[in-house]
Design a protein around this motif. Structure first.
Motif, PDB file in Angstrom:
ATOM      1  N   MET A 250      20.161  23.254 -73.882  1.00  0.00           N
ATOM      2  CA  MET A 250      19.940  22.403 -75.050  1.00  0.00           C
ATOM      3  C   MET A 250      18.655  21.605 -74.898  1.00  0.00           C
ATOM      4  SD  MET A 250      21.031  21.514 -78.033  1.00  0.00           S
ATOM      5  CE  MET A 250      22.658  22.268 -77.978  1.00  0.00           C
ATOM      6  N   LEU A 251      18.400  21.086 -73.709  1.00  0.00           N
ATOM      7  CA  LEU A 251      17.184  20.302 -73.476  1.00  0.00           C
ATOM      8  C   LEU A 251      15.932  21.145 -73.646  1.00  0.00           C
ATOM      9  CD1 LEU A 251      18.384  18.140 -70.468  1.00  0.00           C
ATOM     10  CD2 LEU A 251      17.690  17.287 -72.712  1.00  0.00           C
ATOM     11  N   GLY A 252      16.082  22.452 -73.540  1.00  0.00           N
ATOM     12  CA  GLY A 252      14.943  23.332 -73.780  1.00  0.00           C
ATOM     13  C   GLY A 252      14.464  23.319 -75.223  1.00  0.00           C
ATOM     14  N   GLY A 253      15.243  22.715 -76.126  1.00  0.00           N
ATOM     15  CA  GLY A 253      14.855  22.649 -77.522  1.00  0.00           C
ATOM     16  C   GLY A 253      13.883  21.535 -77.845  1.00  0.00           C
ATOM     17  N   THR A 254      13.584  20.672 -76.876  1.00  0.00           N
ATOM     18  CA  THR A 254      12.654  19.565 -77.118  1.00  0.00           C
ATOM     19  C   THR A 254      11.693  19.440 -75.957  1.00  0.00           C
ATOM     20  OG1 THR A 254      12.462  17.174 -77.530  1.00  0.00           O
ATOM     21  CG2 THR A 254      14.271  17.888 -76.118  1.00  0.00           C
ATOM     22  N   SER A 255      10.501  18.935 -76.242  1.00  0.00           N
ATOM     23  CA  SER A 255       9.530  18.685 -75.178  1.00  0.00           C
ATOM     24  C   SER A 255       9.664  17.273 -74.617  1.00  0.00           C
ATOM     25  CB  SER A 255       8.105  18.886 -75.726  1.00  0.00           C
ATOM     26  OG  SER A 255       7.870  18.020 -76.826  1.00  0.00           O
ATOM     27  N   VAL A 277      21.961  12.628 -75.793  1.00  0.00           N
ATOM     28  CA  VAL A 277      21.986  13.237 -77.128  1.00  0.00           C
ATOM     29  C   VAL A 277      22.226  14.742 -77.000  1.00  0.00           C
ATOM     30  CG1 VAL A 277      20.661  13.678 -79.219  1.00  0.00           C
ATOM     31  CG2 VAL A 277      20.512  11.446 -78.111  1.00  0.00           C
ATOM     32  N   ALA A 278      21.579  15.370 -76.022  1.00  0.00           N
ATOM     33  CA  ALA A 278      21.745  16.813 -75.817  1.00  0.00           C
ATOM     34  C   ALA A 278      23.188  17.157 -75.450  1.00  0.00           C
ATOM     35  CB  ALA A 278      20.793  17.300 -74.726  1.00  0.00           C
ATOM     36  N   ILE A 279      23.813  16.328 -74.635  1.00  0.00           N
ATOM     37  CA  ILE A 279      25.211  16.571 -74.255  1.00  0.00           C
ATOM     38  C   ILE A 279      26.094  16.599 -75.494  1.00  0.00           C
ATOM     39  CG2 ILE A 279      27.212  15.541 -73.095  1.00  0.00           C
ATOM     40  CD1 ILE A 279      25.217  14.501 -70.963  1.00  0.00           C
ATOM     41  N   ASN A 280      25.915  15.625 -76.374  1.00  0.00           N
ATOM     42  CA  ASN A 280      26.742  15.575 -77.577  1.00  0.00           C
ATOM     43  C   ASN A 280      26.373  16.671 -78.556  1.00  0.00           C
ATOM     44  OD1 ASN A 280      28.625  13.002 -77.610  1.00  0.00           O
ATOM     45  ND2 ASN A 280      26.755  12.441 -76.534  1.00  0.00           N
ATOM     46  N   ALA A 281      25.114  17.097 -78.548  1.00  0.00           N
ATOM     47  CA  ALA A 281      24.725  18.230 -79.386  1.00  0.00           C
ATOM     48  C   ALA A 281      25.413  19.504 -78.909  1.00  0.00           C
ATOM     49  CB  ALA A 281      23.204  18.394 -79.374  1.00  0.00           C
ATOM     50  N   VAL A 282      25.531  19.671 -77.602  1.00  0.00           N
ATOM     51  CA  VAL A 282      26.289  20.803 -77.061  1.00  0.00           C
ATOM     52  C   VAL A 282      27.731  20.734 -77.546  1.00  0.00           C
ATOM     53  CG1 VAL A 282      27.267  21.799 -74.952  1.00  0.00           C
ATOM     54  CG2 VAL A 282      24.856  21.165 -75.019  1.00  0.00           C
ATOM     55  N   MET A 283      28.335  19.554 -77.402  1.00  0.00           N
ATOM     56  CA  MET A 283      29.736  19.396 -77.786  1.00  0.00           C
ATOM     57  C   MET A 283      29.949  19.685 -79.269  1.00  0.00           C
ATOM     58  SD  MET A 283      30.500  15.973 -75.548  1.00  0.00           S
ATOM     59  CE  MET A 283      32.233  15.823 -75.923  1.00  0.00           C
ATOM     60  N   ALA A 284      28.945  19.354 -80.089  1.00  0.00           N
ATOM     61  CA  ALA A 284      29.056  19.593 -81.528  1.00  0.00           C
ATOM     62  C   ALA A 284      28.892  21.059 -81.886  1.00  0.00           C
ATOM     63  CB  ALA A 284      28.001  18.762 -82.265  1.00  0.00           C
ATOM     64  N   GLY A 285      28.325  21.853 -80.969  1.00  0.00           N
ATOM     65  CA  GLY A 285      28.104  23.273 -81.250  1.00  0.00           C
ATOM     66  C   GLY A 285      26.698  23.598 -81.692  1.00  0.00           C
ATOM     67  N   LYS A 287      22.648  24.595 -81.623  1.00  0.00           N
ATOM     68  CA  LYS A 287      21.709  25.414 -80.869  1.00  0.00           C
ATOM     69  C   LYS A 287      20.568  24.522 -80.384  1.00  0.00           C
ATOM     70  CE  LYS A 287      22.444  29.763 -83.390  1.00  0.00           C
ATOM     71  NZ  LYS A 287      21.767  30.835 -84.169  1.00  0.00           N
ATOM     72  N   PRO A 288      19.849  24.924 -79.330  1.00  0.00           N
ATOM     73  CA  PRO A 288      18.754  24.090 -78.826  1.00  0.00           C
ATOM     74  C   PRO A 288      17.707  23.749 -79.882  1.00  0.00           C
ATOM     75  CG  PRO A 288      19.294  25.771 -77.210  1.00  0.00           C
ATOM     76  CD  PRO A 288      20.098  26.087 -78.436  1.00  0.00           C
ATOM     77  N   GLU A 289      17.444  24.672 -80.806  1.00  0.00           N
ATOM     78  CA  GLU A 289      16.408  24.399 -81.803  1.00  0.00           C
ATOM     79  C   GLU A 289      16.830  23.327 -82.807  1.00  0.00           C
ATOM     80  OE1 GLU A 289      18.021  28.622 -82.853  1.00  0.00           O
ATOM     81  OE2 GLU A 289      17.729  27.379 -81.047  1.00  0.00           O
ATOM     82  N   GLY A 333      17.464  27.631 -89.941  1.00  0.00           N
ATOM     83  CA  GLY A 333      18.549  28.212 -90.726  1.00  0.00           C
ATOM     84  C   GLY A 333      19.444  27.226 -91.429  1.00  0.00           C
ATOM     85  N   LEU A 334      18.898  26.079 -91.870  1.00  0.00           N
ATOM     86  CA  LEU A 334      19.711  25.125 -92.627  1.00  0.00           C
ATOM     87  C   LEU A 334      19.996  25.666 -94.021  1.00  0.00           C
ATOM     88  CD1 LEU A 334      17.986  21.845 -91.500  1.00  0.00           C
ATOM     89  CD2 LEU A 334      20.460  22.204 -91.439  1.00  0.00           C
ATOM     90  N   ASN A 335      21.167  25.358 -94.526  1.00  0.00           N
ATOM     91  CA  ASN A 335      21.551  25.773 -95.867  1.00  0.00           C
ATOM     92  C   ASN A 335      21.016  24.772 -96.882  1.00  0.00           C
ATOM     93  OD1 ASN A 335      22.791  26.890 -98.108  1.00  0.00           O
ATOM     94  ND2 ASN A 335      24.781  25.950 -97.689  1.00  0.00           N
ATOM     95  N   THR A 336      20.291  25.279 -97.874  1.00  0.00           N
ATOM     96  CA  THR A 336      19.802  24.454 -98.980  1.00  0.00           C
ATOM     97  C   THR A 336      20.468  24.854-100.290  1.00  0.00           C
ATOM     98  OG1 THR A 336      17.996  25.950 -99.614  1.00  0.00           O
ATOM     99  CG2 THR A 336      17.538  24.369 -97.862  1.00  0.00           C
TER     100      THR A 336
END
Length: 574
Positions: A250-255, A277-285, A287-289, A333-336
């Motif tokens: 997940m941390l690979g998604g940010t510099s 933040v990355a830990i909770n992003a993982v828990m939420a499901g 992607k790194p991007e 890939g966000l839905n608009t």
């Protein structure tokens, strides 16, 4: 694989041997070979160096291989001959397989191997030894000093290695080529499994995980989903276990460095690092991007203007709604479009959820404790939409708020659940604008006027109606204020309905010295919103259906919440 200067195989680029020489970090003479411990095909411990059992051998030959490599098929019987000839005088031969037990056993049976074979199925030892191709052979002395090493098959290199091994054992070197055989002078090896794309990503994530600062929690013998739920780390739905490897990916998604503090999260004002933040992003499901969007949303939500503590503590039922604009919408890939507020798109659902998990798990904003919402609403689980800029007849939301069209932003808005605006009959913009105004007037309470911010989400079909008539956003806002303007006396509390607009929402010059509205003010028209600018407008949703949405905000004046927009850092390219 050939060494630098050797001829590449037919059809290969001339860069083939150069890349091989540069990329490989196989231990060379004069260096030390790493110790390791693995298990053999029976599950028994099997290692080298300080992990090896029994007395130290005068020399050890490590033979790395995989089952589906033709050059390994050529080399394995020759290594077995060396084992048969020199194991008596003291040479220890250890095979290291990049396959599982079944494939390793089949390979061993095919070639009649009798020396021990260790299983490097996780490829951690192969990664440590740094070779690009199998077979790879490393000869070491009794102190783990490297005597010789090479990759692929080279007859002269193998003969030289066997001569060194025999010398260490005090005997003459055996012949590796039998009478009647004709071994090739050279044959390139096959790529090490370490460089398979999926394996390489996994190993890189494992390396990065060593730098994580968060406290490790050892999981008991329990379903990980049940364990995380028992620890109070979920939002009521199962979360993805945040393993070291997943967090590192997940941390690979940010510099941004993992230790950077993104914000102090209410209510506990606990510092949330990029890693947290990355830990909770993982828990939420996520992607790194998606991570840059989550980070920007956390920053926006923790500003004084958004007032996250108030949004949490109110008994009203608002929650952060994220509105994403700019190129990142399509990049991740966000839905608009269709079902934009609903289920079905991973990016929308998990980004909004990640912000809520950060608030819960880092800031302590848990329901029934600080979050005291009377009713709640589904959006409090997580809400994220993206504007359908391509089908809008207006400037996108983020451009109105001071950003360039080619910048990516996230706007955080304290939102009620969306409510429908259904108008399938209006063919002219003024009529459709009136429908939207009447619908917005019902936000919170029809008699509450002088309100602060609300969000109007206009569907593409409704947007086309405005476009045909050249209706601007300001025209629409003015129309909404026009049709919602009621005489002040009609929106004040009275015996018929004791709920109504409070004096605090009125302009100062409408209130007399006694603290009541003046006689003149009672007959003045008072619109729903204190300012037309309080009506945020975005276009989103599917192209079929003349339905738009009104989304109420929270509170008026300094005690409430204002929408906040933040620039999103560009995601790291995969």
């Amino acid at each position: 694989m050939p060494r630098g200067g050797d001829r590449a195989p037919d059809g290969a680029s001339n860069l083939y041997p150069i890349l091989s020489a540069v990329m490989s970090t196989l231990p060379t003479p004069g260096t030390k070979a790493a110790s390791f411990t693995l298990r053999d095909t029976t599950g028994a411990p099997c290692g080298f160096g300080r992990h090896a059992e029994g007395p130290a051998a005068p020399a050890t030959l490590l033979f790395f291989f995989k089952h589906d490599c033709a050059t390994c098929d050529l080399t394995a019987p020759l290594v077995e001959r060396v084992h048969q000839a020199l194991s008596g005088p003291g040479l220890r031969v250890l095979g290291v397989s990049q396959d599982d037990a079944a494939l390793t056993a089949a390979f061993s049976e095919r070639h009649g191997l009798t020396f021990p074979r260790a299983l490097d199925a996780e490829l951690l030892v192969s990664e440590e030894y740094g070779f690009d191709a199998v077979p790879a052979l490393v000869l070491v002395d009794g102190d783990a000093g490297v005597l010789a090493s090479f990759e692929g098959f080279a007859k002269t290199d193998l003969e030289g290695l066997v001569e060194l091994a025999a010398g260490r054992c005090g005997v003459a070197a055996p012949a590796i080529e039998r009478e009647g055989e004709s071994l090739p002078a050279m044959r390139p090896g096959c790529g090490s499994k370490v460089h398979d794309p999926d394996v390489a990503r996994r190993l890189a994530a494992r390396r990065d995980a060593r730098a994580l600062a968060s406290r490790r929690v050892r999981m008991p013998a329990l379903d990980p989903f049940e364990f995380l739920d028992q620890q109070g780390l979920t939002d009521g739905l199962p979360v993805v276990p945040p393993t070291e490897a997943r967090v590192a990916r997940m941390l690979g998604g940010t510099s941004r460095p993992a230790g950077d503090v993104v914000a102090e999260i209410p209510p506990n004002l606990a510092p949330a690092t990029v890693e947290k933040v990355a830990i909770n992003a993982v828990m939420a499901g996520c992607k790194p991007e998606y991570l840059p969007v989550v980070i920007a949303a956390v920053e926006a939500a923790c500003t004084d203007a958004f007032n996250l503590h108030g949004v949490l503590a109110t008994t009203y039922f608002v929650g952060p709604l994220l509105i994403v604009n700019g190129p990142i919408r399509h990049a991740i890939g966000l839905n608009t479009g269709r079902n934009v507020f609903g289920q079905g798109t991973r990016a929308n659902l998990t980004i909004g959820r990640a912000l809520q998990l950060v608030v819960r798990n880092v800031g302590g904003g848990r329901p029934g404790e600080v979050d005291m919402s009377t009713l709640g609403q589904p959006g409090k689980l997580g809400a994220c939409i993206a504007e359908n800029e391509e089908l809008s007849c207006w400037e996108p939301l983020h451009v109105e708020r001071g950003f360039d069209r080619d910048q990516s932003t996230v706007t955080v808005f304290a939102a009620e659940a969306p409510r429908a605006i259904r108008d399938q009959l209006s063919r002219r913009a003024p009529s459709l604008g009136a429908s939207m105004g009447y619908s917005l007037e019902a936000i919170a309470h029809v008699k509450l006027h002088g309100m602060d911010q609300a969000l109007l989400v206009v569907s593409p079909e409704h947007a086309r109606t405005f476009e045909r008539d050249g209706y601007t956003k300001d025209d629409l806002r003015a129309r909404i204020q026009e049709v919602t303007a009621r005489r002040l006396r009609d929106v004040l509390p009275n015996d018929e309905c004791q709920k109504g607009t409070g004096v605090r929402a009125l302009p100062r010059d409408w209130v007399g010295p006694d603290g009541r509205p003046t006689a003149e003010a009672l007959d003045r028209p008072f619109p729903k919103f204190a300012s037309a600018d309080n009506i945020l407008i975005a276009v989103a949703g599917g192209t079929a259906g003349k339905f738009s949405a009104a989304v109420g905000g929270w509170a008026s004046g300094g005690l409430g919440s204002k929408a906040v927009t933040r620039l999103i850092d560009a995601p790291v390219a995969p």
